[in-house]
Design an enzyme around this catalytic site. Structure first.
Site, PDB file in Angstrom:
ATOM      1  N   HIS A 132      -3.532  -5.544   1.239  1.00 17.83           N
ATOM      2  CA  HIS A 132      -3.363  -5.892   2.649  1.00 17.83           C
ATOM      3  C   HIS A 132      -3.855  -7.328   2.829  1.00 17.83           C
ATOM      4  CE1 HIS A 132      -2.334  -1.888   4.030  1.00 17.83           C
ATOM      5  NE2 HIS A 132      -3.355  -1.397   3.361  1.00 17.83           N
ATOM      6  N   CYS A 192       0.835  -1.199   0.000  1.00 18.35           N
ATOM      7  CA  CYS A 192       0.000   0.000   0.000  1.00 18.35           C
ATOM      8  C   CYS A 192       0.874   1.255   0.000  1.00 18.35           C
ATOM      9  CB  CYS A 192      -0.980  -0.047   1.166  1.00 18.35           C
ATOM     10  SG  CYS A 192      -2.379   1.076   0.971  1.00 18.35           S
TER      11      CYS A 192
END
Length: 503
Positions: A439, A326
């Site tokens: 994630h 991310c």
């Protein structure tokens, strides 16, 4: 309702334990926390964002996480500022004062959500936050006694004896409550006890006489491999000095988010996971991971200022594997653009330049569950990862564009349970640097084992045997172990009396 004398006394784990106990006893049970402040979040099947504490509590209750279990999530972005997420969607950024004034508007929403949970379940286990004795916040409270009043809920107060001063903290908390609040407290729990219970018992009796509330359990100190916010925060401050075959360095960003991504890595035998921060050298690990961030530009500037950025680049030259997740993926690129100042007053910052990608911040936040397969890549030119199925969730404000010659890392096949034809992430030609928005990608044990075994083979060491169970199965065992420890050390008959209104 489970309240505590302070943060980190064990409210989240005890809430999870009660959820599993009630589930084992045949009840439909659901966790609830009106307001959570955390950088670790989760995306539901509907693409809504919620705190991870209620996710593991839902897992303990053997139900799917739903955003109504945590309708308000505060994600700190800077000192005294936070992104306010209401029912899974971004409401806006607020200062502490602005949010304090805004809170009364949320009470009717909380009442409606709680009533919905109450009518569709046998038991709702509510978790408080911090301490109910924050007298300066009492008038606008919606998470401790304010929530107990909304739900008309009895309260169990938890104290942490491992820190010392448990009797003073319990007595002081009770004395600072108003009489109407004090009458809600039906029992006291002592958590994290080590030692001889007989030595403690006289103190318990004296406390009961002072506050006229029974102590209904003393929970022994025990470590559990559960993604509890407090234990994860503690691990960020620790440095592991144990000898191991494989060393993984995770960069401890000031605004690190979703460090639950590394739970499985920390469980792998022979793997040493260290969180590297200011005034610490990365050294020569086998792998570096740059995690997610709630303030990507600010954290990238931090890496540059403290010298960690330069050190990462130097370690890269040795062929060490580097991964970004991310915000960490965004940092690995050539530059990050923020023309609308979504995250920072600065419009542009140079990245680490290890991946030929560029990120442009946008005001619309992406929150989605995804699944797919890793493309036909070789990490470190040796580790075959192609075809491994992965799933996870995205939480980000930016869009990242790959350069003309760089390849994506993952083929996305499903987004929010609908088929798609998309790609995620990037990987360099040598397979030494890769990034992804997913994630939870390291929750896939097949991928983790491939990487660890590849690193072992690179060092000429024997590989590890494949596990026969998933991360979900490992967690489920821990929830049952947690429930067993709590059940054996708490007066469950009295708990059920509280539920029946007889206490």
């Amino acid at each position: 309702m489970v309240q505590g004398t302070a943060s980190s006394v064990g409210k989240s784990l005890l809430t999870a334990a009660l959820c599993r106990i009630f589930n084992e006893d045949g009840y439909r049970v659901v966790p609830f926390k009106s307001q959570n402040m955390a950088l670790n979040s989760f995306v539901t099947e509907e693409g809504l964002e919620m705190g991870r504490a209620q996710v593991f509590q839902a897992e303990a209750a053997r139900i799917k996480p739903q955003v109504k279990m945590n309708p308000i999530l505060l994600k700190p972005t800077a000192d005294s500022h936070a992104q306010v997420i209401i029912q899974g969607a971004v409401h806006g950024n607020m200062t502490a004062q602005e949010y304090h004034q805004f809170k009364p508007q949320l009470k009717s929403m909380l009442r409606d959500i709680y009533l919905d949970l109450e009518t569709s379940n046998d038991i709702v286990v509510i978790e408080g936050a911090g301490s109910p004795a924050e007298i300066n916040l009492r008038d606008q409270d919606i998470v401790n006694m304010g929530m107990a009043e909304i739900a008309d809920s009895p309260v169990i107060l938890v104290g942490d004896i491992d820190r010392g001063g448990v009797f003073a903290s319990l007595y002081g908390t009770i004395m600072l409550l108003e009489e109407s609040e004090r009458s809600r407290v039906k029992g006291i729990l002592i958590n994290k006890f080590r030692g001889d219970l007989k030595i403690l018992e006289p103190g318990l009796k004296m406390l009961e006489e002072l506050i006229n509330i029974p102590v209904i359990g003393v929970i022994p100190y025990e470590r559990f491999d559960i993604e509890d916010e407090d234990s994860l925060s503690d691990r960020l401050q620790q440095k592991n000095h144990q000898e191991s075959d494989i060393s993984i360095a995770i960069i401890r960003l000031p605004h690190i988010s979703n460090f639950t991504d590394f739970h499985l890595l920390e469980q792998m035998e022979g793997v040493n996971v260290n969180y590297i921060g200011r005034n610490q050298s990365i050294g020569r690990p086998d792998m570096i991971i740059i995690p997610g961030s709630k303030n990507t530009i600010g954290d990238l500037k931090y890496l540059q200022e403290v010298g960690l950025a330069a050190e990462i680049i130097e370690v890269h030259k040795t062929g060490t594997m580097i991964c970004g997740i991310c915000g960490g993926y965004q940092m690995l690129g050539n530059r990050i653009l923020d023309p609308n100042h979504v995250e920072s007053p600065e419009g542009e910052i140079q990245g680490l330049g290890l991946l030929d990608v560029e990120t442009n911040f946008e005001s619309e936040k992406v929150t989605t569950q995804v699944s797919g397969k890793i493309l036909d890549h070789k990490l470190l030119e040796e580790i075959e990862c192609g075809g491994i199925e992965v799933k996870g969730y995205e939480i980000h404000m930016g869009r990242t564009l790959r350069g003309a010659t760089i390849k994506p890392f993952v083929k996305i096949e499903e987004r929010l349970s609908k088929p798609v034809d998309d790609f995620d992430g990037a990987i360099n030609e040598a397979g030494t640097v890769f990034g992804t928005y997913l994630h939870g990608i390291f929750d896939e044990i097949s991928l983790v084992e491939k990487i660890i075994n590849g690193l072992l083979m690179k060092k000429g060491l024997p590989t590890i045997q494949q596990r026969n169970c998933s991360l979900e199965e490992l967690k489920d065992r821990e929830y049952s172990r947690l429930a067993k420890v709590v059940r054996e050390n708490i007066d469950m008959k009295y708990i059920y009396k509280i539920l029946e209104g007889e206490a």
